[in-house]
Write an enzyme that holds these catalytic residues in place. Structure first.
Site, short mmCIF file in Angstrom:
data_model
loop_
_atom_site.label_atom_id
_atom_site.label_comp_id
_atom_site.label_asym_id
_atom_site.label_seq_id
_atom_site.Cartn_x
_atom_site.Cartn_y
_atom_site.Cartn_z
N ASP A 299 0.84 -1.20 0.00
CA ASP A 299 0.00 0.00 0.00
C ASP A 299 0.87 1.25 0.00
OD1 ASP A 299 -2.32 1.50 0.14
OD2 ASP A 299 -3.13 0.42 1.87
N ASP B 70 -11.26 1.77 -2.60
CA ASP B 70 -11.80 1.44 -1.27
C ASP B 70 -13.32 1.49 -1.28
OD1 ASP B 70 -9.31 1.09 -0.33
OD2 ASP B 70 -9.20 2.92 0.86
C1 GLA Z 1 -5.77 1.89 2.32
C2 GLA Z 1 -6.24 0.73 1.46
C3 GLA Z 1 -7.24 -0.09 2.22
C4 GLA Z 1 -6.65 -0.57 3.51
C5 GLA Z 1 -6.13 0.60 4.31
C6 GLA Z 1 -5.37 0.13 5.52
O1 GLA Z 1 -6.78 2.82 2.49
O2 GLA Z 1 -6.75 1.19 0.25
O3 GLA Z 1 -7.68 -1.18 1.44
O4 GLA Z 1 -5.63 -1.48 3.25
O5 GLA Z 1 -5.27 1.43 3.55
O6 GLA Z 1 -4.90 1.17 6.27
#
Ligand code: GLA
Length: 726
Positions: free
Chosen positions: A446, A511
């Site tokens: 990420d 998300d």
């Molecule tokens: C980001 C990702 C999510 C999750 C969060 C965790 O927002 O897109 O899917 O993994 O971080 O903090």
């Protein structure tokens, strides 16, 4: 004197010509030319006259338009040596013709510079790939202010542009706009391509649709700042530039040093956006992949929306068991597993399991998953650091920053300068250690914030060096742990470019798991990336990012057309919801075995409330049509939809797929797709006449399965109603 060279794929040709040793210019890109075509005559045919009121020279749009050659619009190349502007005039010195490639070598001896222009053609997918290498052959340092990967004349009938833009949890929104007289440009300056500017776009005519009309597209394989630009030149034609966006002072070449631009990939279609998408899919599948073949995608589970930071080993074990019981094959432990990470304001950078929640480390959970027959995956964010972390206490100088200034935090974190070799070694070290200690099959990598103050300790911008550092760390890890799959995530789909896709099996698209939004986002992402590389999850029924209800059925329908996962707590689901997901997953696991090379795309539908995803196997033996009503259909009777890609002379049965039966249809029953009907129609009929779509309530979804009948069975189909005319 003209030096002209052609490069062919099986379908297309590009011809580049250099006039009097000048930087080559694209003079043709279109359907494959006759082998015997006279390229000199073609180059001359493309030459415009000297322009009245302009400079006394032939104006041309070369691969890298230079101010030193009289080019006064946005340059493709702009350089300084020791701070003094260089007015370059490159000359072609050699042309190397390779199988499926051209290499033009250019020099400007006086300026002390050499260029290599590289062009490769992929014979099967018809993608042309262009990049530039600049070499400082002189004394003193050269500053690169502008260096595009490629510039070409925009096709004269390209009057519109389609690109993907948006924001967090609403990325991958397709925007289609007319191109006007003013310059169009799409750029990212956030250190990652970002939610607002996927580094790919399409030029098209007003009449271009999913199935018809011309389209020309570019994708830049680069995970950082980038720019695409369409600009009217002062003498008429429009230049189309694609490349990285370099910050002032960040690219500097010492004597003897080289700089290579990212690769710009170019693809056209004469038959609409669907064919264009499938061309990109074919290219990504065989040329932009971290492994030779990406097999059927294992169904994933992510803990994120199921528990966020609330990690409790007992509950995690129960979740893993419940997931396995649904047919999940990979369990991914998301954010919240490491020391100090009880929320997003602390802990980032301290990559050891939290001793309070995981006193024995992660091994017991990983073993539990393995015992259930699932792979184990882990979330990491190696580029981020919270000010409240041990790492920051020990290595505050590792952060991107300008001396004496405090950079703004984003999601309460700063960015580590991956341009530094010590940071790269640190990241490779702890990730390698983790992968050695634990049976990890999958990493979700990420990157959760935009850059600001993206400078290194030496005070110079580090945006591009950071990206190269990230690529290097991932490459080293892949070499050390070739079996581990990686997902690229950046607050959702903020970094899903082709340079990351060359290193990662999966991209997390967004998300936002709300099916009513996600279907459009997924459909837009499919314009550039193949379905099996795009993660789509079934989340909680009430979306955590929109607050809106979208049924599991609707979410599962979208996930079916990507890499399916679950990101909710199945222990909270009602038994019938668990039964539904079990059925969806079982059907997905069976069908995916036949999905290698699946041709998936969003189709145009007349009713704005309806979205349709359509996937056909490459041998055209089967197709899946997913229909979702994102609002109330406009008309009382839904429109009919033509189905492309089936074999004209084969006959297909059309049935509604079980997990999506019965749809909560409108008040009255009947229509082409009713439970009682069993249709069987030729592919040619489905392509020309199509089907009337089912009547759906807002939020409802329906999946149709089309299956070709064995050739021997081509006689009238046994059906309660007989084949129906629409
Ligand atoms: C980001 C990702 C999510 C999750 C969060 C965790 O927002 O897109 O899917 O993994 O971080 O903090």
């Amino acid at each position: 004197m003209i030096v002209a060279a052609r490069l062919d794929s099986r379908r297309d040709t590009q011809v580049w010509a250099s006039f009097d040793e000048s930087t080559p210019a694209l003079v043709y890109w279109g359907p494959r030319l006759e082998d015997a075509e006279d390229l000199h005559a073609l180059a001359r045919a493309m030459q415009g006259p000297i322009v009245n009121g302009g400079l006394d020279l032939f104006e041309r749009l070369s691969w890298l338009p230079e101010p030193g050659q009289g080019f006064s619009d946005h340059p493709g190349l702009s350089l300084r040596r020791e701070g003094r502007r260089l007015l370059t005039a490159f000359r072609v010195r050699a042309l190397e013709r390779r199988e499926n490639g051209l290499r033009w070598s250019l020099e400007d001896e006086e300026a002390g510079l050499a260029l290599t222009l590289r062009l490769d053609a992929d014979p099967e997918s018809h993608v042309f790939s262009a990049s530039v290498e600049l070499l400082n052959t002189g004394d003193g340092r050269v500053q690169v202010d502008e260096l595009a990967s490629v510039c070409l004349p925009a096709p004269s009938d390209a009057q519109e542009c389609l690109y993907l833009s948006g924001r967090w949890s609403a990325e991958f929104h397709a925007v289609r706009e007319p191109l006007g007289r003013a310059t169009w440009s799409l750029e990212s300056r956030t250190g990652r391509p970002g939610h607002q500017a996927y580094p790919g776009h399409v030029l098209l005519t007003p009449g271009t649709s999913a199935l018809e009309g011309p389209a020309w597209s570019a994708q830049l394989a680069w995970s950082g700042n980038h720019v695409a630009r369409i600009q009217h030149t002062r003498w008429g034609p429009r230049q189309w530039q694609v490349g990285g966006l370099w910050l002032a002072g960040e690219i500097e070449l010492a004597p003897g040093e080289r700089f290579s631009t990212p690769v710009a990939h170019l693809l056209r279609s004469g038959h609409g956006l669907r064919k264009l998408a499938h061309g990109w899919h074919a290219f990504v599948r065989h040329a932009v992949t971290p492994r030779a073949q990406i097999g059927p995608r294992p169904v994933q589970f992510s803990t994120w929306e199921a528990m966020y930071f609330d990690h409790d080993p007992q509950r995690l074990r129960a979740l893993a068991s419940a997931a396995a019981e649904l047919g999940v094959e990979r369990f991914v432990l998301d954010d919240g597993w490491f020391v100090g990470r009880h929320h997003d304001r602390a802990g980032l950078g301290d990559w050891t399991p939290c001793p309070l929640r995981y006193p024995e480390g992660l091994q017991p959970l990983a073993s539990h998953c393995q015992a259930l027959g699932m792979q184990f995956g882990l979330w990491v964010e190696p580029e981020g650091v919270n000010p409240d972390s041990r790492l920051f206490e020990q290595h505050s100088q590792w952060c991107q920053h300008v001396t004496g200034r405090r950079p703004p935090t984003g999601r309460h974190q700063w960015v580590l300068d991956f341009g530094r070799v010590d940071v790269q070694d640190w990241a490779t070290g702890w990730l390698d250690g983790l992968l050695r200690q634990l049976p990890i099959d999958f990493l979700k990598w990420d990157m959760n914030r935009d850059f600001a103050h993206e400078h290194g300790e030496d005070g110079r911008p580090t945006a591009a060096a950071h990206v190269r550092g990230v690529h290097q760390v991932i490459d080293r890890l892949r070499a050390l742990h070739p079996h581990v799959e990686i997902e690229t995530c950046a607050s959702g789909g903020g970094r899903a470019d082709l340079a990351m896709m060359a290193r990662c099996e999966r991209a997390w698209v967004s998300d936002c798991n709300d099916a009513l939004e996600r279907i459009s986002m997924h459909g837009a992402a499919l314009q550039f990336l193949p379905p099996e590389r795009l993660g789509v999850h079934v989340g909680p029924a009430v979306s955590h990012t929109t607050g809106r209800l979208s049924s599991l059925k609707a979410q599962a329908l979208v996930a079916w057309f990507g890499h399916l996962g679950i990101e909710a707590d199945p222990l909270q689901w009602r038994p019938e919801e668990r039964a539904l997901m079990r059925e969806v997953i079982a059907a997905y696991r069976t069908a995916r075995e036949r999905w290698s090379g699946l041709q998936t795309s969003l189709l145009d539908v007349a009713d704005p409330a309806l979205r349709v995803l359509w996937a056909v196997t490459p041998n055209a033996s089967e197709g899946w049509l997913g229909v979702l009503a994102t609002g109330r259909p406009q008309e009382g009777q839904p429109p009919r939809l033509r189905l492309p890609g089936l074999a004209a002379s084969r006959r297909y049965t059309v049935t509604a797929l079980r997990p999506w039966l019965p749809p909560r249809r409108g008040l009255k029953r009947g229509g082409a797709i009713d439970e009682g009907n069993r249709l069987a129609l030729y592919g040619s009929t489905l392509a020309e006449a199509g089907l009337v779509l089912p009547s759906l309530w807002p939020g409802d979804a329906c999946m149709l399965h089309l299956s070709s009948l064995p050739e021997v069975d081509l006689d009238p189909v046994q059906s309660s109603h007989g084949p129906q005319a629409l």
